[in-house]
Design a protein around this motif. Structure first.
Motif, PDB file in Angstrom:
ATOM      1  N   ILE A  44       0.598  -1.339  -0.370  1.00  0.00           N
ATOM      2  CA  ILE A  44       0.218   0.325  -0.203  1.00  0.00           C
ATOM      3  C   ILE A  44       1.349   1.127   0.279  1.00  0.00           C
ATOM      4  N   ASP A  45       0.793   1.725  -0.730  1.00  0.00           N
ATOM      5  CA  ASP A  45       1.536   3.369  -0.717  1.00  0.00           C
ATOM      6  C   ASP A  45       0.567   4.645  -0.596  1.00  0.00           C
ATOM      7  N   SER A  46       0.910   5.177  -0.495  1.00  0.00           N
ATOM      8  CA  SER A  46       0.025   6.973   0.320  1.00  0.00           C
ATOM      9  C   SER A  46      -0.707   6.943  -0.368  1.00  0.00           C
ATOM     10  N   LEU A  47      -1.249   7.029  -1.724  1.00  0.00           N
ATOM     11  CA  LEU A  47      -2.571   7.532  -2.654  1.00  0.00           C
ATOM     12  C   LEU A  47      -3.211   6.226  -2.408  1.00  0.00           C
ATOM     13  N   MET A  48      -2.530   4.697  -1.749  1.00  0.00           N
ATOM     14  CA  MET A  48      -3.787   3.514  -1.881  1.00  0.00           C
ATOM     15  C   MET A  48      -3.745   3.521  -0.898  1.00  0.00           C
ATOM     16  N   ILE A  50      -4.929   7.520   0.988  1.00  0.00           N
ATOM     17  CA  ILE A  50      -5.706   8.048   0.988  1.00  0.00           C
ATOM     18  C   ILE A  50      -6.553   7.301   0.701  1.00  0.00           C
ATOM     19  N   GLU A  51      -7.136   6.313  -0.353  1.00  0.00           N
ATOM     20  CA  GLU A  51      -8.010   5.915  -0.655  1.00  0.00           C
ATOM     21  C   GLU A  51      -8.635   4.959   0.071  1.00  0.00           C
TER      22      GLU A  51
ATOM     23  N   TYR B 348      -0.208  14.671  -7.361  1.00  0.00           N
ATOM     24  CA  TYR B 348       0.243  14.076  -6.597  1.00  0.00           C
ATOM     25  C   TYR B 348       1.649  13.692  -6.190  1.00  0.00           C
ATOM     26  N   PHE B 426     -11.774  10.200  -4.077  1.00  0.00           N
ATOM     27  CA  PHE B 426     -12.067   8.968  -3.801  1.00  0.00           C
ATOM     28  C   PHE B 426     -13.662   8.692  -2.866  1.00  0.00           C
TER      29      PHE B 426
END
Lengths: 87, 429
Positions: A44-48, A50-51, B348, B426
């Protein structure tokens, strides 16, 4: 996130969050358990991240601090964090 | 059993002390640190082309030291420009032990005469057709000084890279190449020079096999597509993405901003698991972009940058947006304008680097003709160190501007704003 019905029951929270993690990471839910490392094993990276937070916040109508997620290493710790917000 | 050692020499992110201090302590998203942590494909392709009777050892010097006491039969070293000095040192040490060395990769391809002085043999250009021939010559004791690929390689014949050999190294990403070539031919980039402007494709089935192979050797792999510009051929891209959907992966790719113009493509990107797209914006100056490629492709797109960034990111796909500073019109005001744009458009993962005259690119010839190339070792060709005389700033000022601009975009306040922006996306997707 699939709507699975809101449950405050601990077991259901556990199941729902693993479902969210599996959907976002595209990893089979059966291979995700409390001891799995969020970043190293689920990738899990930072964008995932956040999601995941966004979906869980929306689903339970809670607020999660992004900074807290950075300090969390294991799936079980994340689930406990969500549970603590629901109490 | 003869042994070949393939080596990826050590490289440094930047030679500038101030930059390194900033980088070590910044709140930079881990994405930036991890994205390029995968192992380059060239060695895995060479390993796939090496007959079974050879024992293969792979050393990534960024993770493990080279043991110069080992008696390999052949040492093959791949390098890009910033690794070249170290590659030559490694080659020299093995040659002193009378072990034959081969150099290949981008730098030996564009500086083949220089590389040739530092190894027993040099592979110039794409390696797939040349490596088996080189090995046959080596076995016969007739290794040639150089092997040059004369025509562009047919990617449909490409072997399955030996991902199984690096599984134990625990890289964050696995690279896959689906295409080679880029039609834009930007003056700061060597891709069109090395791989040609004609876009070459692997068969969709080949790519699917590569993904499946990676999944068979690594649990939960993250895939990075290594193509310089992956979605140039939109029809091919759509066929490929359709086939990726059932593989259930998260992935990253490098492309250009035109993906935003195709709603069907955007939907397929999201559906197939695209997480991040690396897009080179380079500059906000139409005049500078006009100089970078002859067909003015990027200059024509700059007015749509903000709209297209929003179109892509509103799908829940993050943009890893690359800008460069050091263009002739760049001064403190234009660099600040770039930083403001990055913040306002909520990219991003922004990346700012320094324009770099890499060998093999047209920009180097232009700056050399103006006597503006600084006398610096290849180690400085990191993309983050100043290697030429800037026009409106001094060398030191430009280097300082890099750190100050990165500080302005990688601060907690801006990151938190971005997090809120993506959270809303999201929640609404």
């Amino acid at each position: 996130m699939e709507k699975v019905g809101k449950n405050i029951n601990d077991e259901e929270i556990h199941k729902d969050i693993i479902k969210v993690l599996a959907k976002i990471t595209r990893i089979d839910a059966s291979s995700i358990n409390d001891d799995v490392l969020i970043r190293d094993e689920l990738g899990i990276d930072s964008l995932m991240g956040i999601e995941i937070i966004a979906k869980v916040e929306k689903y339970y109508n809670i607020h999660l601090e992004e900074s807290l997620l950075l300090e969390i290493n294991r799936v079980g710790d994340f689930i406990n964090l969500v549970k603590s917000k629901l109490k | 059993m003869p042994t070949i050692c393939f080596i990826n020499p050590k490289w440094q992110i930047c030679m500038d002390r101030e930059f390194n201090e900033f980088w070590r302590t910044t709140v930079t998203p881990n994405l930036i640190r991890n994205t390029y942590s995968g192992f380059g494909l060239s060695i895995l392709i060479l390993a796939a082309l090496t007959p079974q009777e050879y024992e293969i050892e792979i050393i990534d010097e960024n993770l493990h030291q080279v043991d110069f006491n080992k008696n390999y039969d052949l040492v093959a070293i791949t390098c890009c420009t910033q690794q070249a000095t170290r590659a030559y040192e490694i080659s020299k040490k093995f040659r002193q032990k009378e072990i034959k060395t081969v150099l290949g990769g981008i730098h030996p391809t564009v500086c083949s005469d220089e590389a040739s002085k530092n190894a027993d043999s040099v592979v110039v250009g794409e390696c797939e057709d040349l490596w088996p021939k080189l090995l046959r010559d080596f076995e016969a004791g007739e290794l040639k000084k150089s092997y040059k690929q004369k025509e562009l390689y047919d990617l449909k014949k490409a072997p399955l890279p030996r991902y199984d050999l690096i599984e134990y190294l625990n890289y964050k990403m696995f690279w896959i190449q689906t295409t080679r070539g880029c039609p834009h031919d930007c003056n700061f980039c060597v891709a069109s020079n090395i791989y040609g402007k004609r876009f070459r494709l692997k068969a969709v089935e080949q790519v699917v096999e590569e993904i499946k192979f990676i999944k068979s050797v690594k649990i939960n792999p993250k895939i990075s597509f290594a193509d310089d510009n992956m979605f140039v051929n939109k029809n091919y891209s759509k066929s490929l993405l359709e086939k990726i959907i059932p593989l259930n992966i998260r992935w990253f790719a490098q492309t250009d901003i035109s993906v935003a113009e195709d709603r069907e493509l955007l939907l397929l990107l999201k559906k197939s698991g695209c997480s991040i797209l690396f897009i080179g914006f380079e500059s906000l100056s139409v005049d500078e972009l006009k100089k970078t490629n002859k067909d003015n492709w990027k200059a024509k797109k700059v007015k749509y940058y903000e709209e297209y960034i929003h179109k892509i990111q509103s799908m829940g796909i993050g943009i890893f947006g690359a800008f460069m500073i050091g263009f002739d019109s760049d001064d403190v005001a234009s660099i600040n304008k770039t930083c403001d744009f990055i913040k306002e458009s909520k990219i991003y993962a922004p990346q700012i680097s320094v324009l770099t005259p890499y060998p093999g690119c047209a920009l180097r010839e232009q700056l050399a003709s103006q006597n503006r190339i600084l006398d610096k070792d290849w180690n400085y060709y990191t993309g983050l160190d100043v290697t030429f005389k800037p026009n409106r700033l001094s060398e030191k000022e430009l280097q300082g501007q890099l750190v100050s601009s990165l500080k302005s975009i990688y601060n907690r306040e801006h990151l938190e704003k971005n997090i809120r922006y993506f959270k809303d996306i999201f929640k609404n997707n």
